[in-house]
Design an enzyme around this catalytic site. Sequence first.
Site, mmCIF file in Angstrom:
data_model
loop_
_atom_site.group_PDB
_atom_site.id
_atom_site.type_symbol
_atom_site.label_atom_id
_atom_site.label_comp_id
_atom_site.label_asym_id
_atom_site.label_seq_id
_atom_site.Cartn_x
_atom_site.Cartn_y
_atom_site.Cartn_z
ATOM 1 N N HIS A 92 19.955 40.689 21.275
ATOM 2 C CA HIS A 92 19.802 42.225 21.466
ATOM 3 C C HIS A 92 19.025 42.747 20.294
ATOM 4 C CE1 HIS A 92 21.980 42.036 25.318
ATOM 5 N NE2 HIS A 92 23.197 41.513 24.578
ATOM 6 N N TYR A 148 22.753 35.410 22.501
ATOM 7 C CA TYR A 148 22.606 36.741 22.781
ATOM 8 C C TYR A 148 22.110 37.414 21.368
ATOM 9 C CZ TYR A 148 24.681 36.550 27.252
ATOM 10 O OH TYR A 148 25.011 36.473 28.584
ATOM 11 N N SER A 166 27.023 40.126 32.591
ATOM 12 C CA SER A 166 26.768 41.446 33.282
ATOM 13 C C SER A 166 27.888 41.672 34.413
ATOM 14 C CB SER A 166 25.365 41.634 33.723
ATOM 15 O OG SER A 166 24.429 41.774 32.933
ATOM 16 N N ASP A 205 24.812 47.399 23.428
ATOM 17 C CA ASP A 205 24.295 46.436 22.879
ATOM 18 C C ASP A 205 22.645 46.520 22.785
ATOM 19 O OD1 ASP A 205 26.019 44.320 22.393
ATOM 20 O OD2 ASP A 205 26.203 43.372 24.017
ATOM 21 N N VAL A 229 25.137 44.871 36.555
ATOM 22 C CA VAL A 229 26.389 45.636 35.716
ATOM 23 C C VAL A 229 26.857 46.789 36.914
ATOM 24 C CG1 VAL A 229 27.140 47.108 34.076
ATOM 25 C CG2 VAL A 229 25.825 45.118 33.702
ATOM 26 N N ASP A 279 20.054 54.946 40.717
ATOM 27 C CA ASP A 279 18.859 54.313 40.416
ATOM 28 C C ASP A 279 17.329 54.699 40.652
ATOM 29 O OD1 ASP A 279 18.897 51.042 39.392
ATOM 30 O OD2 ASP A 279 17.051 51.574 40.316
ATOM 31 N N GLU A 321 19.419 36.962 26.540
ATOM 32 C CA GLU A 321 19.190 38.159 27.419
ATOM 33 C C GLU A 321 17.757 38.162 27.760
ATOM 34 O OE1 GLU A 321 18.716 39.719 23.201
ATOM 35 O OE2 GLU A 321 19.872 38.380 24.332
ATOM 36 N N ARG A 373 35.189 34.261 22.544
ATOM 37 C CA ARG A 373 34.154 33.088 23.537
ATOM 38 C C ARG A 373 33.746 32.278 22.502
ATOM 39 N NH1 ARG A 373 30.163 37.544 26.104
ATOM 40 N NH2 ARG A 373 30.253 38.523 24.157
ATOM 41 N N LYS A 419 27.216 35.422 20.399
ATOM 42 C CA LYS A 419 26.890 36.827 19.883
ATOM 43 C C LYS A 419 25.793 36.466 18.700
ATOM 44 C CE LYS A 419 27.779 40.149 21.098
ATOM 45 N NZ LYS A 419 26.908 41.026 22.195
#
Length: 367
Positions: free
Chosen positions: A96, A94, A134, A270, A179, A198, A118, A15, A75
């Site tokens: 994380h 991102y 996601s 992640d 997701v 959930d 994120e 990407r 990333k």
Amino acid sequence: MIVGIPKEIKNNENRVAITPAGVKSFVNQKHTVFIQKGAGLGSGFSDEEYQIAGAELLDTIEEVYAIAEMICKVKEPIKEEYDLIKENQLIFTYFHFASSRALTEAMIAKKAICLAYETVESDDRSLPLLTPMSEVAGRMAIQEGAKYLGKPTGGRGILLGGVAGVKPANVLILGGGVVGTEAAKMAAGLGANVTIMDISLKRLRYLSDVLPANVDTVASNPYLIEEAIKTSDLIIGAVLIPGAKAPHLITRDMLKLMRKGTVLVDVAVDQGGCIETCKPTTHEDPIYIIDDVVHYCVANMPGAVPYTSTMALTNATLPYALQLANKGWRVACAENEELRKGLNIVVGKVVYKGVAEAFDLPLVELF
């Protein structure tokens, strides 16, 4: 503002943080964009397209970091990039952080401005810059899971949708967010028997209304998870706590309850993973087997479909990046609460609660 776009150097990350159309938007608002040669090739964008849009090309990643006030990436910076980052340089990507102490400590030491895609959060608590990836990861989780259910890769040898006279596979999805919802759509569309779990009854009621009849919704608790994994062929970990480490819903001991050849896909890798035996893998070497259970834990799943992912990501990030460029990060974050929640580390100080808690670091109030 001077905006820098380096080529991603993480394993099999194809990407890029901006499209030629995005470059044009920056240039039209009087910003200068430097992009590393070849940065867009993996996503299908040539250097010439970026030049036509108004970007200036640089030969090396070192040159990009050296000249830019704001670095836009996909990333998190990896070890080879740490020393390239300058004090007070804005890094928009991102991160994380909660899954990596080394990255967290490196960014604190560099005294950079770390604004994480994120944790940018809207008023309705949705995550607008995480959502597009996601969506991609949720759909890919089923594609990859179906592939590794094959016997040659250690799976049970089951076709996800079955055939006439043969039952389809049982798919268990832990987490009913973006997701999980996308994974359920894909699995149901391929004909699998799907269970999505959930802790939010409100979310489960919504999913029960919108998902196909071959998707069952179940309130999540440890006992029911333990029961469900015994008969599942493919299990998708899709749990997210924004900016914080994911909880372990499946422990090492629970692998013994699963059938030989069950496939686990942990999309939460992640953020540390919601499966205890999860460890990050790459597209080059995506799986490993523990107790006869196949683990697929690729940390940058959307990197395998870079054109789709880059287009989807930049559609979401560009408006925020333009705000940062037009106003500077201080003013932009002061005026826009969504962006302000994206700030994780600022000039050596941790300003995001989830990161501070993950590593027992002091939390500093910025605004």
